[in-house]
Design a protein around this motif. Structure first.
Motif, PDB file in Angstrom:
ATOM      1  N   ALA A 284       0.833  -1.204   0.000  1.00  9.45           N
ATOM      2  CA  ALA A 284       0.000   0.000   0.000  1.00  9.45           C
ATOM      3  C   ALA A 284       0.867   1.253   0.000  1.00  9.45           C
ATOM      4  CB  ALA A 284      -0.933  -0.017   1.207  1.00  9.45           C
ATOM      5  N   THR A 285       1.975   1.221   0.702  1.00  6.20           N
ATOM      6  CA  THR A 285       2.859   2.387   0.772  1.00  6.20           C
ATOM      7  C   THR A 285       3.425   2.739  -0.592  1.00  6.20           C
ATOM      8  OG1 THR A 285       3.454   1.919   3.065  1.00  6.20           O
ATOM      9  CG2 THR A 285       4.954   3.311   1.815  1.00  6.20           C
ATOM     10  N   ALA A 286       3.888   1.736  -1.336  1.00  7.45           N
ATOM     11  CA  ALA A 286       4.445   2.001  -2.664  1.00  7.45           C
ATOM     12  C   ALA A 286       3.408   2.634  -3.578  1.00  7.45           C
ATOM     13  CB  ALA A 286       4.979   0.708  -3.276  1.00  7.45           C
ATOM     14  N   ILE A 287       2.183   2.160  -3.488  1.00  5.41           N
ATOM     15  CA  ILE A 287       1.106   2.671  -4.342  1.00  5.41           C
ATOM     16  C   ILE A 287       0.715   4.080  -3.952  1.00  5.41           C
ATOM     17  CG2 ILE A 287      -1.318   2.344  -4.975  1.00  5.41           C
ATOM     18  CD1 ILE A 287      -0.712  -0.722  -4.590  1.00  5.41           C
ATOM     19  N   THR A 288       0.443   4.290  -2.672  1.00  6.26           N
ATOM     20  CA  THR A 288      -0.042   5.610  -2.243  1.00  6.26           C
ATOM     21  C   THR A 288       1.035   6.682  -2.377  1.00  6.26           C
ATOM     22  OG1 THR A 288       0.442   5.054   0.080  1.00  6.26           O
ATOM     23  CG2 THR A 288      -1.796   4.648  -0.716  1.00  6.26           C
ATOM     24  N   ASP A 289       2.295   6.335  -2.120  1.00  2.00           N
ATOM     25  CA  ASP A 289       3.366   7.319  -2.287  1.00  2.00           C
ATOM     26  C   ASP A 289       3.440   7.799  -3.732  1.00  2.00           C
ATOM     27  OD1 ASP A 289       4.032   7.175   0.359  1.00  2.00           O
ATOM     28  OD2 ASP A 289       5.908   6.079   0.076  1.00  2.00           O
TER      29      ASP A 289
ATOM     30  N   ASP B  49      -0.638  -5.122  -5.069  1.00  2.00           N
ATOM     31  CA  ASP B  49      -1.706  -4.964  -4.074  1.00  2.00           C
ATOM     32  C   ASP B  49      -2.928  -4.362  -4.767  1.00  2.00           C
ATOM     33  OD1 ASP B  49      -3.358  -4.450  -1.947  1.00  2.00           O
ATOM     34  OD2 ASP B  49      -1.977  -3.114  -0.900  1.00  2.00           O
ATOM     35  N   HIS B  50      -3.723  -5.220  -5.386  1.00  2.00           N
ATOM     36  CA  HIS B  50      -4.860  -4.730  -6.165  1.00  2.00           C
ATOM     37  C   HIS B  50      -5.924  -4.094  -5.280  1.00  2.00           C
ATOM     38  CE1 HIS B  50      -6.141  -8.780  -4.955  1.00  2.00           C
ATOM     39  NE2 HIS B  50      -7.371  -8.323  -5.043  1.00  2.00           N
ATOM     40  N   GLU B  51      -6.033  -4.530  -4.036  1.00  2.19           N
ATOM     41  CA  GLU B  51      -7.047  -3.943  -3.155  1.00  2.19           C
ATOM     42  C   GLU B  51      -6.785  -2.454  -2.941  1.00  2.19           C
ATOM     43  OE1 GLU B  51      -9.743  -5.252  -2.230  1.00  2.19           O
ATOM     44  OE2 GLU B  51      -9.397  -7.333  -2.742  1.00  2.19           O
ATOM     45  N   THR B  52      -5.523  -2.107  -2.721  1.00  2.00           N
ATOM     46  CA  THR B  52      -5.185  -0.694  -2.540  1.00  2.00           C
ATOM     47  C   THR B  52      -5.386   0.083  -3.831  1.00  2.00           C
ATOM     48  OG1 THR B  52      -3.604  -1.156  -0.758  1.00  2.00           O
ATOM     49  CG2 THR B  52      -3.320   0.911  -1.960  1.00  2.00           C
ATOM     50  N   ILE B  53      -5.021  -0.500  -4.952  1.00  2.02           N
ATOM     51  CA  ILE B  53      -5.222   0.189  -6.233  1.00  2.02           C
ATOM     52  C   ILE B  53      -6.695   0.499  -6.451  1.00  2.02           C
ATOM     53  CG2 ILE B  53      -5.127  -0.109  -8.739  1.00  2.02           C
ATOM     54  CD1 ILE B  53      -2.525  -1.628  -8.355  1.00  2.02           C
ATOM     55  N   LEU B  54      -7.558  -0.466  -6.232  1.00  2.99           N
ATOM     56  CA  LEU B  54      -8.990  -0.253  -6.445  1.00  2.99           C
ATOM     57  C   LEU B  54      -9.535   0.808  -5.495  1.00  2.99           C
ATOM     58  CD1 LEU B  54     -10.019  -3.987  -6.918  1.00  2.99           C
ATOM     59  CD2 LEU B  54     -10.122  -2.217  -8.677  1.00  2.99           C
ATOM     60  N   ALA B  55      -9.193   0.697  -4.222  1.00  5.34           N
ATOM     61  CA  ALA B  55      -9.716   1.647  -3.235  1.00  5.34           C
ATOM     62  C   ALA B  55      -9.183   3.055  -3.478  1.00  5.34           C
ATOM     63  CB  ALA B  55      -9.369   1.169  -1.824  1.00  5.34           C
ATOM     64  N   GLU B  56      -7.880   3.181  -3.752  1.00  3.60           N
ATOM     65  CA  GLU B  56      -7.297   4.500  -3.957  1.00  3.60           C
ATOM     66  C   GLU B  56      -7.781   5.127  -5.266  1.00  3.60           C
ATOM     67  OE1 GLU B  56      -5.318   6.415  -2.014  1.00  3.60           O
ATOM     68  OE2 GLU B  56      -5.553   4.946  -0.406  1.00  3.60           O
ATOM     69  N   SER B  57      -7.967   4.330  -6.280  1.00  2.00           N
ATOM     70  CA  SER B  57      -8.488   4.868  -7.543  1.00  2.00           C
ATOM     71  C   SER B  57      -9.865   5.465  -7.338  1.00  2.00           C
ATOM     72  CB  SER B  57      -8.557   3.761  -8.603  1.00  2.00           C
ATOM     73  OG  SER B  57      -7.278   3.298  -8.936  1.00  2.00           O
ATOM     74  N   GLN B  58     -10.716   4.754  -6.612  1.00  2.00           N
ATOM     75  CA  GLN B  58     -12.060   5.260  -6.373  1.00  2.00           C
ATOM     76  C   GLN B  58     -12.037   6.512  -5.505  1.00  2.00           C
ATOM     77  OE1 GLN B  58     -14.687   4.718  -7.806  1.00  2.00           O
ATOM     78  NE2 GLN B  58     -16.361   5.385  -6.497  1.00  2.00           N
ATOM     79  N   ALA B  59     -11.218   6.508  -4.481  1.00  2.00           N
ATOM     80  CA  ALA B  59     -11.149   7.665  -3.583  1.00  2.00           C
ATOM     81  C   ALA B  59     -10.607   8.905  -4.284  1.00  2.00           C
ATOM     82  CB  ALA B  59     -10.281   7.326  -2.372  1.00  2.00           C
ATOM     83  N   ARG B  60      -9.703   8.724  -5.234  1.00  2.20           N
ATOM     84  CA  ARG B  60      -9.041   9.850  -5.899  1.00  2.20           C
ATOM     85  C   ARG B  60      -9.669  10.204  -7.248  1.00  2.20           C
ATOM     86  NH1 ARG B  60      -3.264  10.021  -3.956  1.00  2.20           N
ATOM     87  NH2 ARG B  60      -3.052   8.405  -2.375  1.00  2.20           N
ATOM     88  N   GLY B  61     -10.638   9.435  -7.707  1.00  2.00           N
ATOM     89  CA  GLY B  61     -11.229   9.680  -9.018  1.00  2.00           C
ATOM     90  C   GLY B  61     -10.301   9.350 -10.162  1.00  2.00           C
ATOM     91  N   LEU B  62      -9.453   8.335  -9.987  1.00  2.26           N
ATOM     92  CA  LEU B  62      -8.518   7.920 -11.028  1.00  2.26           C
ATOM     93  C   LEU B  62      -9.108   6.789 -11.858  1.00  2.26           C
ATOM     94  CD1 LEU B  62      -5.102   7.732  -9.107  1.00  2.26           C
ATOM     95  CD2 LEU B  62      -5.903   9.560 -10.618  1.00  2.26           C
ATOM     96  N   GLY B  63      -8.866   6.826 -13.153  1.00  4.87           N
ATOM     97  CA  GLY B  63      -9.280   5.729 -14.004  1.00  4.87           C
ATOM     98  C   GLY B  63      -8.368   4.531 -13.843  1.00  4.87           C
TER      99      GLY B  63
END
Length: 462
Positions: free
Chosen positions: A228-233, A260-274
């Protein structure tokens, strides 16, 4: 395509990025275009990509896939094409665009021949990819509302990744000089994963190189992004600077070292990323297939997760307004629990008992259908599809009894409770309200011993 990196070591240390902010000029391009860090349609409505990659150049006969991914909720498909340097050439661009439009999908078209240039000897350069787009210009002009041009897939490998900046700048400049008005998408180097942060640290220079200010950057997330850290950073840096970004490819965590697909999905939705998952079917590494043998009735664990899980395609995709769809979603959806890595199942479509409507107060009713998505020794993944009756409902509860040896261990898209052998799955905040005939899907991971039967279900609506 995915490229596992044997070692990233100290190269993963962050390097300071530019602090300039990208601002769309008044003369932004027509059709789909960048507004700040987001993509919008010509009418100004935000458009958030929710879709998958389709390996069209290797499976040109699999044209039903466009309708299949649309039926599962996607609003975008990224289509693999070939320039003729390694694959193709794809001379059916007009037909591909027509398939996208017939199925109300935004079409992201990419040249795959550039994959790993500089490290892969057979790869095409970005300049050669632009030549291909120029050769297909007659099929592309006028399609700016429906088509995004992804100039070249993963255009630089791990050898001299720094060449990416000049090559990408030149490609964008050449596209614009040849009259292309489309939204352009550019992939990062390092086989798309940008683990040396060349794209991140030169993002502003790339965006500034576009005379139309209409370029979106694309990161591919695989084994480098396994925490999750690598993705969110990485995502934080782009968001803080206002740079437009999509996740053009990513896979799933089928073992502890994978993305970590769970973090990608959650962060994409939270940030409005495609996001655009890899891939629909046909992989030489079949664990990345979403549909077995291109069959939408045989979704794999990965397919079920990305289409039907929390923050997945079905729950968050909104059709482009050019096709009559509604506004893009802004709310986030958080699962009650998320599935974790399990032994890779062999997808086994399982017959289900016909759902039986359970009348409730007034005319409100719902049905529920149970399916075993995949099964392995001692474990399985299941899903329950809840469908409203002839009237809208505001909530639902599905109950069933576990057989001896069965247990539900994790679930998403529902609050699941057990008492002895009795199980109850109740809607969560974002999927209780269903219009007449509308449906939603609950997913879960379970264990079993002896037998793993499909139980009868009772669905109660409110």
């Amino acid at each position: 395509m995915k490229r596992r990196l044997l070692s990233v070591g100290a190269a993963l240390l962050a390097v300071a990025a530019s602090v300039l902010v990208f601002v769309k000029p008044a003369d932004a391009a027509v059709g789909l275009h960048v507004d700040g860090r987001h993509i919008v349609e010509a009418n100004g409505q935000p458009f958030v990509m929710r879709g998958v990659n389709h390996p069209h150049v290797w499976y040109t006969g699999e044209t039903d896939s466009f309708a299949d991914v649309k039926a599962l909720g996607a609003n975008t498909v990224r289509v693999v094409l070939g320039s003729g340097k390694r694959w193709g050439p794809s001379t059916d661009v007009a037909d591909v665009i027509s398939l996208c439009k017939q199925n109300r999908l935004i079409c992201v078209l990419e040249v795959h021949d550039t994959t790993g240039y500089g490290e892969e000897g057979a790869a095409a350069s970005l300049d050669e990819a632009v030549d291909y787009w120029i050769s297909q210009k007659s099929a592309l002009v006028g399609q700016e509302n429906h088509v995004v041009i992804n100039i070249g897939n993963e255009p630089i490998g791990n050898v001299n990744a720094g060449q990416w900046t000049a090559a990408t700048t030149a490609a964008i400049t050449k596209m614009r000089a040849n009259g292309f008005e489309h939204l352009l998408m550019v992939d990062g180097p390092n086989w798309g994963q940008d683990w040396q942060y060349v794209m991140r640290d030169n993002a502003q220079a790339i965006l500034d190189a576009d005379s139309r200010r209409n370029t979106v950057l694309s990161i591919h997330m695989y084994a480098v992004f396994n925490t999750a850290t690598a993705i969110t950073d990485y995502l934080d840096r782009f968001e803080d600077n206002g740079w437009p970004l999509v996740i053009g490819e990513f896979g799933w965590r089928f073992n502890a070292n994978e993305v970590d697909h769970e973090t990608i999905l959650a962060e994409s939705q939270a940030r409005g990323l495609g996001y655009l998952g890899w891939s629909w079917s046909g992989n030489t590494d079949p664990i990345l297939d979403m549909a077995t043998s291109f069959d939408p009735a045989r979704l794999t664990t990965w397919g079920e997760r990305i289409f039907n899980g929390a923050n997945g395609i079905r729950a968050t995709a909104r059709e482009a307004t050019i096709f009559g769809g509604g506004p893009s979603p802004t709310a986030t959806a958080t699962p009650t629990a998320s599935p974790t890595a399990q032994p890779t199942p062999t997808p086994q479509p399982t017959p289900t008992d016909p759902p039986t409507p359970t009348p409730t107060s007034g005319s409100r009713s719902c049905t529920a259908a149970y399916r075993i998505v995949g099964q392995w020794p001692g474990g399985f993944q299941g899903e329950i599809r809840i469908t409203a009756g002839n009237a809208a409902i505001s909530g639902w509860t599905v109950t069933w009894a576990l057989a001896s040896g069965q247990a539900v261990n994790q679930a998403w898209n529902a609050t699941v409770t057990t008492s002895g052998s009795a199980v109850a799955a109740r809607n969560v905040s974002y999927n209780g309200s269903l219009g007449p005939g509308a449906d939603t899907v609950v997913g879960f991971l379970g264990s079993w011993s002896g037998t793993n039967p499909v139980p009868p279900l009772t669905c109660t609506a409110t």
